[in-house]
Structures are given as structure tokens and as C-alpha cells.
Design a protein around this motif. Sequence first.
Motif, PDB file in Angstrom:
ATOM      1  N   THR A  41      20.185  64.806  54.482  1.00  0.00           N
ATOM      2  CA  THR A  41      18.946  65.428  53.988  1.00  0.00           C
ATOM      3  C   THR A  41      19.042  66.949  54.119  1.00  0.00           C
ATOM      4  O   THR A  41      18.615  67.678  53.219  1.00  0.00           O
ATOM      5  CB  THR A  41      17.717  64.855  54.713  1.00  0.00           C
ATOM      6  OG1 THR A  41      17.812  63.436  54.693  1.00  0.00           O
ATOM      7  CG2 THR A  41      16.421  65.266  54.045  1.00  0.00           C
ATOM      8  N   PHE A  72      11.158  57.397  54.534  1.00  0.00           N
ATOM      9  CA  PHE A  72      10.921  58.773  54.097  1.00  0.00           C
ATOM     10  C   PHE A  72      10.385  58.923  52.678  1.00  0.00           C
ATOM     11  O   PHE A  72       9.452  59.677  52.447  1.00  0.00           O
ATOM     12  CB  PHE A  72      12.246  59.545  54.278  1.00  0.00           C
ATOM     13  CG  PHE A  72      12.316  60.977  53.836  1.00  0.00           C
ATOM     14  CD1 PHE A  72      11.465  61.946  54.363  1.00  0.00           C
ATOM     15  CD2 PHE A  72      13.281  61.380  52.912  1.00  0.00           C
ATOM     16  CE1 PHE A  72      11.576  63.278  53.979  1.00  0.00           C
ATOM     17  CE2 PHE A  72      13.390  62.720  52.535  1.00  0.00           C
ATOM     18  CZ  PHE A  72      12.530  63.660  53.061  1.00  0.00           C
ATOM     19  N   SER A 125      17.164  55.500  57.283  1.00  0.00           N
ATOM     20  CA  SER A 125      17.187  56.931  56.956  1.00  0.00           C
ATOM     21  C   SER A 125      18.443  57.208  56.137  1.00  0.00           C
ATOM     22  O   SER A 125      19.318  56.361  56.013  1.00  0.00           O
ATOM     23  CB  SER A 125      17.302  57.767  58.224  1.00  0.00           C
ATOM     24  OG  SER A 125      16.119  57.774  58.927  1.00  0.00           O
ATOM     25  N   ALA A 126      18.535  58.453  55.685  1.00  0.00           N
ATOM     26  CA  ALA A 126      19.785  58.925  55.086  1.00  0.00           C
ATOM     27  C   ALA A 126      20.802  59.098  56.209  1.00  0.00           C
ATOM     28  O   ALA A 126      20.435  59.282  57.370  1.00  0.00           O
ATOM     29  CB  ALA A 126      19.535  60.260  54.408  1.00  0.00           C
ATOM     30  N   ARG A 145       9.850  65.671  56.686  1.00  0.00           N
ATOM     31  CA  ARG A 145      11.075  65.477  57.448  1.00  0.00           C
ATOM     32  C   ARG A 145      10.824  64.580  58.664  1.00  0.00           C
ATOM     33  O   ARG A 145       9.812  64.713  59.351  1.00  0.00           O
ATOM     34  CB  ARG A 145      11.643  66.834  57.896  1.00  0.00           C
ATOM     35  CG  ARG A 145      12.118  67.716  56.747  1.00  0.00           C
ATOM     36  CD  ARG A 145      13.172  67.064  55.852  1.00  0.00           C
ATOM     37  NE  ARG A 145      14.324  66.591  56.562  1.00  0.00           N
ATOM     38  CZ  ARG A 145      15.394  67.313  56.844  1.00  0.00           C
ATOM     39  NH1 ARG A 145      15.448  68.573  56.464  1.00  0.00           N
ATOM     40  NH2 ARG A 145      16.423  66.782  57.488  1.00  0.00           N
ATOM     41  N   GLY A 146      11.747  63.690  58.905  1.00  0.00           N
ATOM     42  CA  GLY A 146      11.591  62.731  60.000  1.00  0.00           C
ATOM     43  C   GLY A 146      10.675  61.564  59.626  1.00  0.00           C
ATOM     44  O   GLY A 146      10.325  60.742  60.462  1.00  0.00           O
ATOM     45  N   GLY A 147      10.289  61.500  58.339  1.00  0.00           N
ATOM     46  CA  GLY A 147       9.266  60.541  57.922  1.00  0.00           C
ATOM     47  C   GLY A 147       9.668  59.078  57.861  1.00  0.00           C
ATOM     48  O   GLY A 147       8.828  58.216  57.603  1.00  0.00           O
ATOM     49  N   SER A 148      10.925  58.765  58.135  1.00  0.00           N
ATOM     50  CA  SER A 148      11.317  57.347  58.099  1.00  0.00           C
ATOM     51  C   SER A 148      10.593  56.516  59.155  1.00  0.00           C
ATOM     52  O   SER A 148      10.297  55.338  58.931  1.00  0.00           O
ATOM     53  CB  SER A 148      12.817  57.199  58.321  1.00  0.00           C
ATOM     54  OG  SER A 148      13.506  57.783  57.255  1.00  0.00           O
ATOM     55  N   GLU A 179      18.359  58.689  51.172  1.00  0.00           N
ATOM     56  CA  GLU A 179      17.934  57.334  51.549  1.00  0.00           C
ATOM     57  C   GLU A 179      18.330  56.325  50.470  1.00  0.00           C
ATOM     58  O   GLU A 179      18.661  55.172  50.771  1.00  0.00           O
ATOM     59  CB  GLU A 179      16.419  57.298  51.777  1.00  0.00           C
ATOM     60  CG  GLU A 179      15.953  57.638  53.186  1.00  0.00           C
ATOM     61  CD  GLU A 179      16.107  59.100  53.572  1.00  0.00           C
ATOM     62  OE1 GLU A 179      16.364  59.927  52.676  1.00  0.00           O
ATOM     63  OE2 GLU A 179      15.966  59.415  54.772  1.00  0.00           O
TER      64      GLU A 179
HETATM   65  N1  ASP Z   1      16.198  61.684  56.102  1.00  0.00           N
HETATM   66  C1  ASP Z   1      14.917  62.289  56.391  1.00  0.00           C
HETATM   67  C2  ASP Z   1      15.118  63.494  57.299  1.00  0.00           C
HETATM   68  O1  ASP Z   1      16.241  63.807  57.670  1.00  0.00           O
HETATM   69  C3  ASP Z   1      13.947  61.319  56.970  1.00  0.00           C
HETATM   70  C4  ASP Z   1      14.324  60.726  58.312  1.00  0.00           C
HETATM   71  O2  ASP Z   1      15.497  60.660  58.667  1.00  0.00           O
HETATM   72  O3  ASP Z   1      13.419  60.246  58.993  1.00  0.00           O
HETATM   73  O4  ASP Z   1      14.171  64.141  57.625  1.00  0.00           O
END
Ligand code: ASP
Length: 447
Positions: A42, A182, A36-37, A196-199, A120
Motif C-alpha cells: 500500500t 480496507f 490486507s495487502a 490506512r490500517g482499515g482492514s 488487497e
Molecule cells: N493495506 C492497507 C494499509 O496498509 C490496509 C491494512 O493493511 O489494514 O493501510
Amino acid sequence: MKVLKFGGTSVGTPQRMKDVARLITADGQTNVVVLSAMSGTTNTLVEIADYLYKKNPEGANDTINRLERKYMAHAEELYATDEWRQRTLDFLKETFDFLRTFSKSLFTSFEEKVILAQGELISTNMVTNYLLEQGVNAVLVPALDIIRTDKNAEPDLNYIRTHARAIFDTYPDKQLYITQGFICRNAYGEIDNLLRGGSDYTACLLGAALEAEEIQIWTDIDGMHNNDPRIVSGTEPVRQLNFDEAAELAYFGAKILHPTCIQPAKYAGVPVRLLNTMEPEAPGTIINNHMHRGTIKAVAAKDNITCIGIQSSRMLLAHGFLRKVFEIFETYRTSIDMICTSEVGVSVTVDNRTNLRAITDELRKYGTVTVDDDMCIVCVVGDLAGQNVGFESLATEALRQIPVRMISYGGSAHNISFLIAGSDKQRTLQALQDTLFKYDGHVRRNA
Ligand code: ASP
Ligand code: MG
């Protein structure tokens, strides 16, 4: 080969990046690593995009400059040699100069997605450079060449399978393949993302495409807990979950996992393990196809739910009524989570209020409509197949002091959902915790 994914907190500081580097090189195996970042990045990129939408280039540039200084300091700290420090600083400079160019052009969702992708791109570049500096046989593989969505914005599984497998031919004999979570390209080849959260989703898509031995999702807590540890006392990690149980829990509020991500892993039969970067030896939670019989696993809650009730004597002995009701929700692209029917009424819940007004106006043609806001769905997950006796009564018994608006049971073999007022959430979750996991009659404690 395994696919290991590290979330934002796990790569949140230079020290954490070093810890991750140690973890992914420890077993000496060939692995694919999804990052992820860095945490917070993000969100900051979203802020920058908001400034640009609002035509505030000063706001955008201030935020970009602040983020740049933070990363420059990270680079100073992370590398031991001038060579790798300088390479990274050059890359950062290029990236932040690129971000500054957006204030000069038209700003649309296309540009926004390009901006969101930078977090990312930066974190993977920094970690790969660190690994190379340490002499690890690693390579940075662009996720933009592998992960693609189709015209319905769903992952294009064939494309992903072909291109994921090709990385091993393109970069043979590497030990670690580092890639971005992501981010992806869409059906038109534009830069896009998996939301969001897609990693987590990236990791599961790659794990499935590569038929990995295991997908590991590394976060900062020890697996999935049997209830919300932030508001309930006495929660414990759940050691094993079936894919369907995990999907219900993720959808109904367990924040640890992206709700749709385990679908590809489930179909490919690749187990997903949730692990803790801060405590790498802890067993975590394994998610696989095994169903632990006769056990209630966990409780989760989803907030900000609206309940819509339609009472109609026309429903009595009529057919086609439910279809009319559902069509209204379909027209307004609003999905229903819970549903309960009786002969003269139906109640449904939604979490998207965007078109609520239009929906209720149309529903009024069919009967009396009531709307209750600030409700909460509490969902009990486990082996709740119809032939198991005592489970639903135990859960209901736990809630004897709490006003329950709806109960949904039997929709699947592993879920009972209760709709309660949001203000009763904490005591509902605690009551379920105290009853379901401290009882040693029918319901066994977690294995
Ligand atoms: N960096 C993206 C987010 O904050 C993806 C992730 O972390 O999964 O949503
Ligand atoms: Mg996450």
C-alpha cells in the motif's frame, strides 16, 4: 463461524501466505478470511499515486515495474502447478497493465483510490489461488460488493449486513470465504477505502454483520502489551480488555489495532481476539464486554500533541465561555483530545495543527493564549471508576519526578490521561510501568 483477519506482515512473503493457508484450514470450520495487502504494497501504491499527482509518469512506471517484478517472483515461488502459477501470472499482468494506464489520464483522488485498492485485490487473489491449488473449498468474495460507506463516509451498516449475509446464498457450501480488507465502495458507488490500517475495520464490520462467534485479528506480536514494548522494558501482553479499554488504547497509541474498528464488534457483542501468526499457540488478547474489576490494564502514549491554553478573567463567574471556545474548534474542524478547566482558564490538546494559526487568532479575542508543541498524551487504562480508591494517586505518584502539564481524570470510568513534554515520554512510560504493574497493593497485575 469466525472472521479471521491477517495483516500485511502475515501475508508478507509467499512462505507467510502458505502459513496463513495452513492456519485458516486447520480447524476445518467455515470461516470468513479478510486479508490486507502484502506489507509495503500500500505504501508503494501511495508512492505511485504521488508520482501521478506530480505528473511524473516515468517515476510512476518505474515503481510499477519494480513492484510487478516482485510479484512475478512471488507467484513463481508460491505455486506448485503450472496451471495455478499461470493463472496468477495472467492476473498480475492484467493488474499491472491496468496500473500503467493511469499515467495517460487525468489524475484525481478517485483514480488514487482505485490504485490503492490493488494491493488487497492482488493478495486475496494470490491466496485464494493457492488454496484452490491445494484443493481447499474456498471462494474469493469481492469486498467491493459488500462493504459500503454512506454520505458521511461512515460504514453503511444496513447495506453491509444485507450483502454480507447474501454471500452465503451466492456461494453455498464453501469452507472458506476470502475477501479484501480496507477497500469498499462509497455512497456514490465509487471505489474507496476505510483509511490506512482499515482492514481491521473490515473484519469487525463483517464479524458484526454476520454475528460471528469471534473476530480474530492476526498480527505479528503476541496480543496487546501493557505498555510500548519498543521503548519500555518489562512489558507484558494483556490477556483481556474491555471494548472501551481497547478503544482508548488504540486511539492513544497502541499501534496494534485500528482505533474505530472495534465499535461495530462492541455493539454486536462479538469478541475480538488479537493473535500472533508467528506463534499461533500463544493466547493473545481477547477484547469483550467483560470488565475486569479493580485492575489497571495498560499504558499508551500519543505523540505530536499541541496544547492550547486560554486564560481569561472574563471566564470568572461567566457562562457560555466554553461554548465560544469550542465553536472555534468546530469551525476549523479540529477535534480536541484532552481538556482541563479552572475558573479562569481552559487548556485543550489537539493533534491536528492544520488550522492552528486561525484557531489561536480567534481565541485571542477571549483572553491570553499559549501554545505548547511536541507534547505527549500518556493514557492509563483500566477499571478507574470513581469509587475505586488509590488508582489515580498511584499513577500520579509514579510521575513525581516528571513535569506534568495537564491531568484528565473522570471523563470516562477507564482512563486517566497525563500531558507531558514529548522529551519525557520514555521515562514517563517506564515510571508508570515500574509502579503500576509491579505493585501488589491496590492494583493487581494483569490476569
Ligand atoms: N493495506 C492497507 C494499509 O496498509 C490496509 C491494512 O493493511 O489494514 O493501510
Ligand atoms: Mg494494521
